[in-house]
Design an enzyme around this catalytic site. Structure first.
Site, PDB file in Angstrom:
ATOM      1  N   ASP A 126       0.922  -1.165  -0.474  1.00  0.00           N
ATOM      2  CA  ASP A 126       0.256  -0.122   0.386  1.00  0.00           C
ATOM      3  C   ASP A 126       0.916   1.266   0.070  1.00  0.00           C
ATOM      4  O   ASP A 126       0.479   2.622  -0.471  1.00  0.00           O
ATOM      5  CB  ASP A 126      -1.098   0.019   1.277  1.00  0.00           C
ATOM      6  CG  ASP A 126      -1.686  -1.211   1.153  1.00  0.00           C
ATOM      7  OD1 ASP A 126      -2.701  -1.610   0.343  1.00  0.00           O
ATOM      8  OD2 ASP A 126      -2.109  -1.949   2.208  1.00  0.00           O
ATOM      9  N   VAL A 127       1.745   1.307   0.540  1.00  0.00           N
ATOM     10  CA  VAL A 127       2.796   2.495   0.895  1.00  0.00           C
ATOM     11  C   VAL A 127       3.419   2.953  -0.437  1.00  0.00           C
ATOM     12  O   VAL A 127       4.257   4.238  -0.333  1.00  0.00           O
ATOM     13  CB  VAL A 127       3.725   2.137   1.654  1.00  0.00           C
ATOM     14  CG1 VAL A 127       3.202   2.153   3.307  1.00  0.00           C
ATOM     15  CG2 VAL A 127       4.945   1.619   1.820  1.00  0.00           C
TER      16      VAL A 127
END
Length: 464
Positions: free
Chosen positions: A394-395
């Site tokens: 996600d990052v």
């Protein structure tokens, strides 16, 4: 021990706790910070024992439970893997909250033992302190249990929502304050127990609507709650060390939560109010088409990195699960021998709790001056030859910058896609904790390395 001497040693203990927090603010001084914290807590415990005076036969029971609790804590701490550290922290927070509830119950049922007055005639200030401590402690306990279950995978990490949820939370919160007021006027047992039970329920309702992607913020927020619960009980017991410790934990946890919210583009008040406006991440998952991806192997990755002038490592939870940090350090050492410049890029919420990746890299003796936070290194990706993403998802997702409908839209992410080449180590194309597809998988400059993070990194080392 005299009151003045106790106060002096408690002050020394408080100073050591402040130095501990200061030390923990940087990986380079974190060990020293831990030693300060241990010294401060040791002094606080010894002074508390000496201040009580005559324990009588009760001292034996105190020591027995101290040994049992300490042994269980030490056993868990030695056995727990780094991947399970977030749920361990959540579990320990729950115990802090429960301890505050038990102390408040003891003080309410036996006020004479705490010099708070008599049953039915407890001091007003003490009633307020113990009821607030019990309420915050109960919220911390039940909320931490839910966080533990979500992190452990026993309960779904997706938000659990229902119609009128936030209105019910508001009513329960107002009810707690109303009951505290009536408790101060009536000192009724039933009202006190109602405060405790409603607080337990509120803790559950506050945490269930918060999705897995926001769990790092929840962990730091529950840490703050546990501190305020301890401070409230510290006032009840008139214990300076407990007040100082609780206030330090409460305030530092709140500050950390605010920093984490900024790092995830989340509203601070939304989180502490129980995920107000939370998006159902499971329903937001895109029904992705079969988009083409480029597959690679260890030889391909080794060739690209060996011929690069600069490589940026982006670690994530997948690295923690595979325990690949030592193999990664070995790979970086091999690259350095070939004259390649290597850096590590750490996102504020990589992993499952604040500092998760930093701890893992420190365990593998990665030099601190090679590890950079998002703000320090994000501009470097545009000039980077290879970005090696190991287990982060996600990052690194570019949709956070391009898709207003995405649950993570507006969240600061690492600009990995700007690198000339991206090597993405992952077991499959499954979504991350936020439950959404990662657009980075399908970029032209991305080479997917489908394998266990540790196994793939070890194979790359052999190829190098």
């Amino acid at each position: 021990m005299t009151a003045n001497l106790s106060a002096l040693f408690y002050l020394i203990s408080g100073i050591l706790f402040i130095l501990a927090l200061r030390g923990l603010s940087s990986p380079e001084t974190s060990r020293q910070g831990n030693y300060f914290g241990i010294a401060g807590m040791t002094i606080a415990i010894i002074v508390t024992f000496l201040s009580v005076g005559n324990f009588g036969t009760g001292l034996i029971y105190v020591l027995i439970f101290l040994i049992i609790g300490g042994s269980i804590g030490a056993f868990i701490a030695f056995r727990i893997p780094m991947t399970a550290m977030p749920e361990l922290v959540a579990g320990f927070h729950s115990l802090v909250g429960l301890a505050a509830v038990f102390v408040a119950i003891s003080a309410f049922l036996k006020p004479e033992a705490f010099n708070l007055g008599t049953i039915g005639d407890i001091k007003l200030a003490s009633l307020i302190e113990m009821s607030l401590g019990a309420a915050i402690g109960a919220i911390t306990f039940s909320g931490s249990i839910i966080a533990f279950l979500k992190l452990r995978g026993i309960m779904s990490g997706s938000p659990i929502t229902f119609k009128g949820q936030h209105f019910i939370n508001l009513i329960l919160g107002l009810a707690i304050f109303a009951l505290i007021y009536y408790l101060c006027t009536t000192q009724s047992d039933n009202i006190f127990w109602s405060i405790v039970l409603i607080s337990f329920l509120l803790g559950v309702l506050l945490i269930i609507p918060i999705g897995g992607a926001d769990m790092p913020v929840v962990i730091s927020m529950l840490n703050s709650y546990s501190g305020w619960a301890a401070a409230g009980i510290g006032f009840t017991l008139e214990n300076t060390a407990l007040i100082i410790t609780g206030a330090l934990v409460g305030s530092s946890g709140a500050i950390l939560s605010y920093i984490m919210c900024k790092g995830m583009n989340r509203s601070f008040f939304n989180v502490i109010l129980g995920g107000w406006g939370a998006t159902d991440q499971s329903s937001s998952s895109q029904s992705k088409e079969q988009k083409p991806v480029k597959n690679g192997n260890a030889d391909d990755a080794a060739f690209l990195m060996k011929n690069a002038s600069s490589v940026i490592i982006v670690p994530g939870y997948g690295m923690a699960v595979a325990q690949a940090q030592h193999a990664l350090r070995e790979m970086v050492d091999a690259l350095k021998k070939n004259g390649v410049k290597v850096s590590y890029a750490i996102h504020p919420v990589a992993g499952r709790m604040p500092g998760h990746m930093n701890v893992l890299l420190a365990e593998a003796n990665v030099p601190y001056d090679e590890v950079f936070e998002l703000e320090e290194i994000n501009n470097d990706f545009a000039n980077c030859d290879v970005a090696y993403v190991i287990g982060a998802n996600d990052v690194t997702n570019p949709v956070a910058k391009s898709d207003p409908q995405s649950p993570i839209y507006g969240m600061p992410v690492l600009d990995v896609e700007k690198s000339k080449s991206v090597l993405f180590v992952k077991r499959s194309l499954s979504p991350g904790y936020a439950g959404i597809d990662n657009d980075l998988f399908y970029r032209d400059n991305t080479l997917m390395l489908f394998a266990d993070a540790k196994k793939m990194t070890e194979e790359i080392v052999k190829s190098l």
